[in-house]
Enzyme design. Structure first.
Site, PDB file in Angstrom:
ATOM      1  N   HIS A  86       0.827  -1.213   0.000  1.00  0.00           N
ATOM      2  CA  HIS A  86       0.000   0.000   0.000  1.00  0.00           C
ATOM      3  C   HIS A  86       0.860   1.261   0.000  1.00  0.00           C
ATOM      4  O   HIS A  86       0.402   2.324  -0.420  1.00  0.00           O
ATOM      5  CB  HIS A  86      -1.009  -0.002   1.154  1.00  0.00           C
ATOM      6  CG  HIS A  86      -0.474   0.332   2.501  1.00  0.00           C
ATOM      7  ND1 HIS A  86      -0.199  -0.618   3.457  1.00  0.00           N
ATOM      8  CD2 HIS A  86      -0.189   1.516   3.087  1.00  0.00           C
ATOM      9  CE1 HIS A  86       0.216  -0.030   4.562  1.00  0.00           C
ATOM     10  NE2 HIS A  86       0.246   1.271   4.360  1.00  0.00           N
ATOM     11  N   ASP A 222       0.973  -7.695   2.346  1.00  0.00           N
ATOM     12  CA  ASP A 222       1.141  -6.265   2.071  1.00  0.00           C
ATOM     13  C   ASP A 222       2.621  -5.909   1.969  1.00  0.00           C
ATOM     14  O   ASP A 222       3.205  -5.326   2.885  1.00  0.00           O
ATOM     15  CB  ASP A 222       0.451  -5.459   3.181  1.00  0.00           C
ATOM     16  CG  ASP A 222       0.284  -3.997   2.820  1.00  0.00           C
ATOM     17  OD1 ASP A 222       0.852  -3.569   1.804  1.00  0.00           O
ATOM     18  OD2 ASP A 222      -0.423  -3.285   3.565  1.00  0.00           O
ATOM     19  N   SER A 651       3.960   2.474   8.402  1.00  0.00           N
ATOM     20  CA  SER A 651       3.700   1.463   7.379  1.00  0.00           C
ATOM     21  C   SER A 651       4.993   1.123   6.652  1.00  0.00           C
ATOM     22  O   SER A 651       5.690   2.012   6.162  1.00  0.00           O
ATOM     23  CB  SER A 651       2.667   1.976   6.376  1.00  0.00           C
ATOM     24  OG  SER A 651       1.401   2.074   6.965  1.00  0.00           O
TER      25      SER A 651
END
Length: 716
Positions: A86, A222, A651
Site C-alpha cells: 500500500h 502487504d 507502514s
C-alpha cells in the site's frame, strides 16, 4: 540555559521503569540512556550502538523514509528495499496501464535491466540527529510574545541548518519536540533513482481491501520490493542507465526462525503524527469537526467513485490510489471516534486538567507561569470552531473533493504572467502546467468528477454558514437558480480544464480573456481566496494553542516527576519495543497472535474483488508447497500481531527480533484501538504485521523470483 535544557530532557528521561514497555515512540539517539536496559531485560541481545551509531554501521542505516509518508528497509547489499504494497501503491498504479496492469497482475523484474524507474519516488536515509535544544533556546527569552519566540526559533534554526549544510548535499531540518520544549537537527541523504523490482498482485498485496482495513484477523501479503540506485561512487543521482545498485552501510538479515508469544519485537520507522498531549477541547474538536468532516464528506465522494470504478476498468485503474488514500483515513476517523468514546478519553483528560489546575493553584510561582494556560487553550479552540469547520469542509469538498477546481486554480501563475505580458514567465508557467497536466489527466475521469462536484457543492452549502461561502456561490444562486447540477453541467461543458486536449490547446495559444472567463478557473480562484481567508482567521488561535501546549507539557512534567514523557510522533525516526501476543477485544473472544494461509482460503469469494485468491496460490496451498518458509508446525503463517506503538508513517517498518533480524513487516493497526493517535490503549492496541516468511514464500514459490531471495542474508 543549562537549566532550560535540563527541564526539556526531564520530559523524556523521567523514570523509565514506570512506563509500559510497549508504549512510546522513542528517539534513537536517546535509547542508550532511556530504554536499552528495559529492552535487554525483555530479551534484546544487541547493544544500543548496534541500533543507532554514528561511528559504525547500525540498524538505523538500513531503515529509510519511502516516498513522502512511509517507511522501508534495505534487505540486501545491492540496495533491495522492502516496504508495504500500500506504500508503493501509487507508483504501481502510475506504472500500470490497461494493457500492463501491475495492480491486478503483479510485476517481477527478472534482471536489473527489467526494473522499472519510478519517477518522483525518493528514498531518504537518516545520517544523524543532534540535540540542539540549548542552541535554539539561547535565542529566546521569557519576555517574548509567542510570535516573537517562533520567529527567533526560525531564525536560529536557519543559522544551524546553514552551518550544517556546508560542504555537503544533505537535506537538513531542525525539528521541535514536546511542542517546542526540545529541538533536534536532523540530517538526511535523499536518493531519487528508485526502481520497482517486484510486487504481488493486489489479490495478495491488498487482500481484503477496505473491508479488512484496520481489522484483525488479517491475511494480507502487504509488501512490495524496490531498489535504490546511486552513481558509481555511491552518491545520490538523478535517474541514469549508468547508475548502479546502492550498497548500504547496513542491510537487515532476514530470519526464517519464526516467533512465539512473548518474543521480543521492535519496530524502527517514521511515525507521522500523534497527539497524546492534546487537551480535552482539542479532542472534542478532533472528534466533532476534523474527524466528522472526513467521515461525512469522504463517505459521499467515495460512494460516487466506487460506482464509477465498478462500471469501468479504466476508471478503476485511474482512481485506485485515490480511493485507497481517501478511504484509509475515512475509516480511521470512524474508528477513532468510536474508540475515544469507548475509552471515555474526554473524562480522563478533564480529570488530568482538573489535577493540573489544583497543582498550579497551590503555588504563586506556578500561578504566574501556568495560571492562564488552560483558559487560553479553551478559548482558542472554542473561538475558532465555526471557521475551523469551514476550513476543513472546504479542504475536503472543494479542494480535495472535486478535483477540477484546485487543478484549475494552479493557472493563477499563468494569469499573472499574461497580465504582465512577460513572455519568459508565460513560458515557464505553461511548462509547469503541461507537466502537471500529464500527471493529472492520466488519472482523471471528467464524468466522475462532474458528479463529485455537484455533490460537494451541495454538501458545503448545506453544512457551512453562508459567511464562509466562496463568491462563486452567488453565481450559482443567481444565474443557475441555486441548482448545483446545472452549475456542474455548465462547468464541464464550458471549461478548458476538463480534458487534456482542450487544456493543451489553450496552453499552445493562451489568452488571458479565455482563462478569466473559464467557469472552473473562476470557481477555483474563488475557492482558494476564501480558503486563504479561513487560514488567516485561524492563525491567532494556532498561536495561542502552540504557546499553551508548550507550557502545559512543561507543567505536566513538573507535576508528574515520576512519569516518563516521550515526544509525539512528527515523522522523525523512532523506535518502539514490545512483544508478540494475542488480545481479547471483548468478552469471551480471544484473537490468536497469528493467521495462516488456511484463513486466506476461508475468506475467498470469487464474486468479490476484495477476496479473490489467485489460482496459483490455491494450488500451492493444496500441495502444501511452502518450501523452507513453512513454520515448524508445517503451516504457512501470513500475519501476526505485536504490541508495538505505531501510527501512520510506520507502514513498511521492519519488525526486528532480539538478534537484530527482520521477521516481520508492519502494515496496520487494529480497529479496537483506533484511539491510539490520541490515547494509547495498553490492553488492546496492536501492530499488525506481515510474516517475513510469507513475503519470501510469495517471492519464491508464487512468483518464481528466486534470484531476489538469493540476494538476501537468510538466518535459519
Amino acid at each position: 540555559m543549562r537549566k532550560l535544557l535540563s527541564i526539556s530532557l526531564v520530559l523524556i528521561i523521567g523514570f523509565a521503569g514506570k512506563v509500559r514497555a510497549d508504549e512510546g515512540m522513542w528517539l534513537l539517539p536517546l535509547i542508550n540512556k532511556l530504554n536499552i536496559a528495559t529492552m535487554q531485560e525483555m530479551g534484546l541481545k544487541i547493544s544500543a550502538d548496534d541500533i543507532y551509531s554514528l561511528n559504525q554501521s547500525s540498524l538505523k542505516d538500513a531503515v529509510v523514509i519511502f516516498g513522502g509518508g512511509c517507511t522501508g528497509e534495505l534487505i540486501s547489499d545491492k540496495g533491495l528495499l522492502l516496504t508495504n504494497h500500500h506504500c508503493g501503491y501509487g507508483q504501481i498504479q502510475e506504472l500500470s496501464t490497461v494493457e500492463n496492469n501491475y495492480l491486478d497482475n503483479g510485476f517481477w523484474a527478472a534482471t536489473f535491466d527489467d526494473e522499472l524507474p519510478a519517477p518522483g519516488l525518493t528514498v531518504t536515509f537518516l545520517k544523524r540527529m543532534d540535540d540542539v535544544t540549548e542552541d535554539i533556546l539561547s535565542a529566546v527569552n521569557a519576555d517574548m510574545t509567542e510570535q516573537q519566540r517562533q520567529a527567533a526559533i526560525r531564525e536560529k534554526s536557519a543559522e544551524l541548518v546553514k552551518v550544517a549544510n556546508e560542504g555537503n548535499n544533505y537535506r537538513i531540518l531542525v525539528r521541535d519536540f514536546f511542542a517546542g520544549n526540545q529541538f533536534f537537527l536532523v540530517v538526511y541523504e535523499v536518493f531519487s533513482d528508485v526502481r520497482m523490482v517486484g510486487v504481488p498482485p493486489s489479490s495478495i498485496g491488498k487482500f481484503g481491501y477496505d473491508t479488512d482495513n484496520w481489522m484483525w484477523p488479517r491475511h494480507t501479503g502487504d509488501f512490495a520490493l524496490f531498489r535504490v540506485y546511486a552513481d558509481a561512487d555511491g552518491n545520490p543521482a538523478d535517474y541514469s542507465p549508468n547508475n548502479v545498485p546502492y550498497q548500504p552501510k547496513h542491510h537487515l538479515p532476514v530470519s526464517l526462525k519464526g516467533y512465539q508469544k512473548e518474543d521480543f519485537a521492535m519496530t524502527i520507522g517514521f511515525p507521522g503524527s500523534t497527539q497524546r498531549y492534546l487537551p480535552s477541547w482539542g479532542i472534542q474538536e478532533r472528534m466533532g469537526i476534523f474527524n466528522q468532516t472526513l467521515i461525512t464528506v469522504r463517505g459521499v465522494k467515495q460512494d460516487i467513485w466506487a460506482e464509477d470504478m465498478a462500471a469501468s476498468d479504466m476508471v478503476r485503474l485511474q482512481y485506485a490510489t485515490k480511493f485507497s488514500r481517501s478511504s484509509n483515513y475515512w475509516k480511521n476517523s470512524i474508528g477513532m471516534n468510536r474508540g475515544l468514546e469507548a475509552l471515555d478519553v474526554l473524562s480522563q483528560k478533564r480529570a488530568l486538567e482538573a489535577q493540573f489546575t489544583s497543582w498550579v493553584n497551590e503555588d504563586a510561582n506556578r500561578m504566574a507561569k501556568y495560571g492562564n494556560v488552560l483558559t487560553s487553550v479553551e478559548n482558542a479552540y472554542t473561538s475558532r470552531a465555526d471557521h475551523y469547520k469551514a476550513n476543513n469542509y472546504m479542504r475536503e469538498t472543494l479542494i480535495r473533493g472535486a478535483e477540477i477546481l484546485f487543478f484549475a486554480a494552479n493557472a493563477r501563475e499563468l494569469e499573472n504572467a499574461l497580465k504582465e505580458n512577460n513572455q519568459e514567465k508565460v513560458d515557464a508557467a505553461i511548462n509547469r502546467l503541461k507537466q502537471a497536466g500529464e500527471t493529472y489527466f492520466k488519472d482523471y475521469s471528467a464524468p466522475t468528477d462532474r458528479r463529485v462536484l455537484e455533490a460537494m457543492l451541495h454538501l458545503y452549502a448545506k453544512d457551512i454558514d453562508k459567511t464562509f461561502h466562496p463568491d462563486f456561490y452567488q453565481t450559482i444562486n443567481k444565474k443557475f437558480k441555486g441548482s448545483y447540477a446545472r452549475f456542474s453541467d455548465h462547468v464541464f461543458s464550458k471549461s478548458l480544464f476538463t480534458s487534456q486536449e482542450n487544456f493543451n490547446a489553450f496552453l499552445n495559444n493562451p489568452r488571458l480573456k479565455t482563462l478569466l472567463n473559464d467557469p472552473a478557473y473562476q470557481a477555483g480562484i474563488s475557492t482558494m481566496e476564501m480558503y486563504r481567508q479561513l487560514l488567516n482567521m485561524n492563525q491567532d488561535a494556532e498561536t495561542r494553542i502552540a504557546e499553551a501546549s508548550r507550557l502545559f507539557i512543561a507543567g505536566l512534567q513538573k507535576m508528574q516527576p515520576e512519569k516518563v514523557f516521550y515526544p509525539d510522533a512528527n515523522f522523525t525516526m523512532r523506535l518502539s519495543y514490545g512483544t508478540v501476543g494475542d488480545y481479547s477485544p471483548r468478552d469471551a473472544v480471544i484473537y490468536k497472535h497469528y493467521t495462516t494461509l488456511e484463513g486466506v482460503m476461508e475468506k475467498e469469494d470469487p464474486d468479490n474483488f476484495e477476496f479473490v485468491v489467485p489460482e496459483k496460490l490455491k494450488q500451492l496451498f493444496r500441495d502444501k508447497d511452502y518450501g523452507q518458509y513453512a513454520d515448524a508446525d508445517g503451516r504457512m503463517y501470513v500475519n501476526f500481531t505485536t504490541n508495538n506503538d505505531i501510527t501512520g508513517g510506520n507502514s513498511g517498518s521492519p519488525v526486528i527480533n532480539a538478534n537484530g533480524e527482520l521477521f516481520g513487516l508492519a502494515f496496520d493497526g487494529n480497529w479496537e484501538a483506533m484511539s491510539g493517535d490520541i490515547a494509547f490503549e495498553a490492553e488492546l492496541q496492536k501492530c499488525i504485521n506481515v510474516d517475513i516468511r510469507y513475503v519470501l514464500f510469495i517471492i519464491d514459490k508464487f512468483a518464481g523470483a528466486t534470484h531476489l531471495i538469493d540476494e538476501m542474508t537468510l538466518v535459519k
